[in-house]
Design a protein around this motif. Structure first.
Motif, mmCIF file in Angstrom:
data_model
loop_
_atom_site.group_PDB
_atom_site.id
_atom_site.type_symbol
_atom_site.label_atom_id
_atom_site.label_comp_id
_atom_site.label_asym_id
_atom_site.label_seq_id
_atom_site.Cartn_x
_atom_site.Cartn_y
_atom_site.Cartn_z
ATOM 1 N N ARG A 118 -15.771 10.555 -4.361
ATOM 2 C CA ARG A 118 -16.378 9.439 -5.090
ATOM 3 C C ARG A 118 -15.435 8.222 -5.112
ATOM 4 N N GLN A 119 -14.163 8.490 -5.384
ATOM 5 C CA GLN A 119 -13.205 7.388 -5.416
ATOM 6 C C GLN A 119 -13.032 6.749 -4.039
ATOM 7 N N GLN A 120 -13.154 7.565 -3.003
ATOM 8 C CA GLN A 120 -13.013 7.025 -1.644
ATOM 9 C C GLN A 120 -14.138 6.026 -1.342
ATOM 10 N N ASP A 121 -15.370 6.356 -1.773
ATOM 11 C CA ASP A 121 -16.505 5.427 -1.555
ATOM 12 C C ASP A 121 -16.321 4.147 -2.375
ATOM 13 N N LEU A 122 -15.852 4.284 -3.631
ATOM 14 C CA LEU A 122 -15.682 3.113 -4.479
ATOM 15 C C LEU A 122 -14.582 2.189 -3.973
ATOM 16 N N VAL A 123 -13.536 2.775 -3.396
ATOM 17 C CA VAL A 123 -12.464 1.957 -2.836
ATOM 18 C C VAL A 123 -12.990 1.137 -1.674
ATOM 19 N N LYS A 124 -13.839 1.726 -0.865
ATOM 20 C CA LYS A 124 -14.407 1.006 0.279
ATOM 21 C C LYS A 124 -15.289 -0.161 -0.195
ATOM 22 N N GLN A 125 -15.960 0.077 -1.376
ATOM 23 C CA GLN A 125 -16.822 -0.994 -1.922
ATOM 24 C C GLN A 125 -15.997 -2.033 -2.681
ATOM 25 N N GLY A 126 -14.734 -1.722 -2.978
ATOM 26 C CA GLY A 126 -13.867 -2.662 -3.687
ATOM 27 C C GLY A 126 -14.047 -2.661 -5.179
ATOM 28 N N THR A 127 -14.714 -1.651 -5.749
ATOM 29 C CA THR A 127 -14.958 -1.589 -7.196
ATOM 30 C C THR A 127 -13.909 -0.769 -7.939
ATOM 31 N N VAL A 128 -13.043 -0.049 -7.207
ATOM 32 C CA VAL A 128 -11.990 0.789 -7.813
ATOM 33 C C VAL A 128 -10.671 0.421 -7.162
ATOM 34 N N SER A 129 -9.630 0.399 -8.004
ATOM 35 C CA SER A 129 -8.312 0.035 -7.479
ATOM 36 C C SER A 129 -7.744 1.146 -6.594
ATOM 37 N N LYS A 130 -6.819 0.749 -5.782
ATOM 38 C CA LYS A 130 -6.169 1.721 -4.882
ATOM 39 C C LYS A 130 -5.368 2.742 -5.678
ATOM 40 N N ALA A 131 -4.854 2.380 -6.823
ATOM 41 C CA ALA A 131 -4.066 3.299 -7.650
ATOM 42 C C ALA A 131 -4.908 4.468 -8.136
ATOM 43 N N LEU A 132 -6.157 4.162 -8.574
ATOM 44 C CA LEU A 132 -7.040 5.250 -9.019
ATOM 45 C C LEU A 132 -7.366 6.198 -7.865
ATOM 46 N N PHE A 133 -7.549 5.646 -6.693
ATOM 47 C CA PHE A 133 -7.833 6.500 -5.515
ATOM 48 C C PHE A 133 -6.631 7.391 -5.195
ATOM 49 N N ASP A 134 -5.429 6.864 -5.329
ATOM 50 C CA ASP A 134 -4.237 7.673 -5.067
ATOM 51 C C ASP A 134 -4.120 8.809 -6.078
ATOM 52 N N THR A 135 -4.488 8.532 -7.304
ATOM 53 C CA THR A 135 -4.462 9.582 -8.336
ATOM 54 C C THR A 135 -5.449 10.688 -7.999
ATOM 55 N N ALA A 136 -6.632 10.313 -7.556
ATOM 56 C CA ALA A 136 -7.644 11.307 -7.182
ATOM 57 C C ALA A 136 -7.166 12.141 -5.993
ATOM 58 N N THR A 137 -6.475 11.481 -5.066
ATOM 59 C CA THR A 137 -5.949 12.200 -3.894
ATOM 60 C C THR A 137 -4.896 13.221 -4.324
ATOM 61 N N ALA A 138 -3.999 12.837 -5.213
ATOM 62 C CA ALA A 138 -2.952 13.741 -5.689
ATOM 63 C C ALA A 138 -3.547 14.926 -6.440
ATOM 64 N N THR A 139 -4.581 14.633 -7.265
ATOM 65 C CA THR A 139 -5.233 15.717 -8.016
ATOM 66 C C THR A 139 -5.883 16.713 -7.061
ATOM 67 N N ARG A 140 -6.550 16.213 -6.033
ATOM 68 C CA ARG A 140 -7.170 17.104 -5.040
ATOM 69 C C ARG A 140 -6.121 17.985 -4.365
ATOM 70 N N ASP A 141 -5.013 17.405 -3.920
ATOM 71 C CA ASP A 141 -3.973 18.170 -3.214
ATOM 72 C C ASP A 141 -3.328 19.204 -4.133
ATOM 73 N N SER A 142 -3.116 18.833 -5.399
ATOM 74 C CA SER A 142 -2.507 19.757 -6.350
ATOM 75 C C SER A 142 -3.419 20.957 -6.622
ATOM 76 N N SER A 143 -4.718 20.680 -6.779
ATOM 77 C CA SER A 143 -5.669 21.773 -7.024
ATOM 78 C C SER A 143 -5.730 22.723 -5.843
ATOM 79 N N SER A 144 -5.679 22.175 -4.635
ATOM 80 C CA SER A 144 -5.695 23.013 -3.431
ATOM 81 C C SER A 144 -4.437 23.871 -3.352
ATOM 82 N N ALA A 145 -3.288 23.323 -3.727
ATOM 83 C CA ALA A 145 -2.032 24.080 -3.701
ATOM 84 C C ALA A 145 -2.055 25.218 -4.717
ATOM 85 N N LYS A 146 -2.672 24.995 -5.886
ATOM 86 C CA LYS A 146 -2.777 26.052 -6.890
ATOM 87 C C LYS A 146 -3.628 27.209 -6.371
ATOM 88 N N VAL A 147 -4.695 26.875 -5.666
ATOM 89 C CA VAL A 147 -5.532 27.929 -5.072
ATOM 90 C C VAL A 147 -4.714 28.763 -4.087
#
Length: 355
Positions: A118-147
């Motif tokens: 979702r954040q990736q689509d919003l970044v492309k539309q310019g409605t979400v800052s790049k910082a929020l997208f980076d946070t979402a990316t880190a959360t995704r990678d962390s969750s995958s590592a826990k699995v």
């Protein structure tokens, strides 16, 4: 009375003269009949020298299966002495807590993946800052590592066979509390046996990779196992002045077991030598002789220098030449100059005696 005593010498002389003229007395200088013997023509034959040693059987692959963590045994999936394949599950430890944690981590990982998309689509539309997208990316990678971490914990609770082989005795039961290092069982690949044996350093020059070996064991004295040298240790033991040699032997029936004591014979490259049967040898003290038949059918006693021996045969290093005819059976009644009549003659170029 006096006349009777004078008569006795005359009577004795007559008796002795009659005995000398008796037709039963053998004629002086009569020829002895030739001795009946068997003979053989000496020829060159292939000869392979043998190095003998004692060795210990080792499994091609061998390991002791142990636990990595402290946990109780939930299920045992093997029996004593069972043959298994690589990857077979042998023991399962209790893992209900980790299974629940895995479900929770997977759910969080799926949610993090949706937030990232979702954040990736919003970044492309310019409605979400790049910082929020980076946070979402880190959360995704962390969750995958826990699995992945929880899956690794679950894997530690499942003990599998690292390679195909035969299991030893089972050391645990369901409910047993195991700790790191607790022995569960052993696993050996015995389809191929590694045979380690020591050879004196003086024979090091006679060894080479690829040489044929033959192994025997007291458990099956009638059987022989064939193999070849695969490696020679790079060092000589300074205490025993010997070198460790390893050979490999096929063991498809799994008869040989790791740890067995085997007698080993290493066969050197064949060479051509003069070979005579041991029965032809006459031993006089420390000297060895044979009777050689001359063209006039008389024999002469020839001293020979014997070399290596094998079943019923020996190598002659000196004293004979190829083509010489020697006496095999009947030597006990012969001496130099005796005449012989050969009843049976065999050639030395027949089948070579087996090792």
């Amino acid at each position: 009375m006096l006349k009777r005593h004078l008569l006795y010498p005359f009577v004795f002389a007559c008796i002795a003269l009659a005995a000398c003229k008796s037709p039963q007395a053998p004629a002086t200088g009569a020829a002895q009949p030739p001795a009946k013997v068997t003979a053989q023509i000496v020829q060159l034959k292939p000869w392979s020298d043998v190095i003998e040693a004692l060795g210990t059987a080792q499994a091609n692959e061998s390991t002791v299966l142990t636990a990595k963590i402290t946990e109780t045994v939930r299920k045992v999936n093997f029996a004593d002495g069972q043959a298994v394949s690589a990857g077979d599950v042998l023991v399962e430890l209790t893992s209900s807590q980790q299974a629940a944690q895995l479900k929770d981590a997977q759910a969080m990982a799926r949610d993090a993946e949706r937030q990232y998309a979702r954040q990736q689509d919003l970044v492309k539309q310019g409605t979400v800052s790049k910082a929020l997208f980076d946070t979402a990316t880190a959360t995704r990678d962390s969750s995958s590592a826990k699995v992945d971490a929880i899956r690794a914990q679950l894997a530690d609770r499942v003990i599998t066979a690292p390679f195909s082989g035969v299991l030893g005795l089972r050391r645990v039961s369901p409910g047993t509390l195991v700790t790191p290092g607790t022995v569960i069982t052993t696993l050996d690949d015995v389809d191929l046996i590694k045979l380690d044996f020591s050879v004196p350093e003086t024979l090091l020059g006679a060894l080479a990779v690829g040489q044929q070996v033959q192994a025997m064991t007291a458990a099956w004295p009638e059987r022989r196992w064939e193999g070849r040298i695969t490696s020679i240790d790079s060092r000589v033991d300074t205490s025993s002045r010997s070198v460790l040699v390893r050979a490999e032997i096929d063991n498809p029936e799994r008869v040989l077991r790791p740890g067995m004591l085997l007698s080993v014979q290493v066969f050197r490259a064949p060479r051509e030598v003069l070979v005579v049967p041991e029965i032809a040898l006459v031993q006089v003290g420390t000297d060895s002789y044979v009777f050689r038949i001359k063209p006039d059918s008389s024999v002469e006693q020839v001293r020979v220098v014997a070399g290596a021996r094998r079943r019923g045969e020996l190598e002659v290093r000196e004293g004979l030449q190829p083509g010489d005819r020697i006496v095999l059976d009947g030597t006990v009644k012969l001496r130099s100059g005796s005449r012989v009549a050969v009843q049976e003659s065999t050639a030395a170029n027949g089948a070579t005696a087996s090792h």
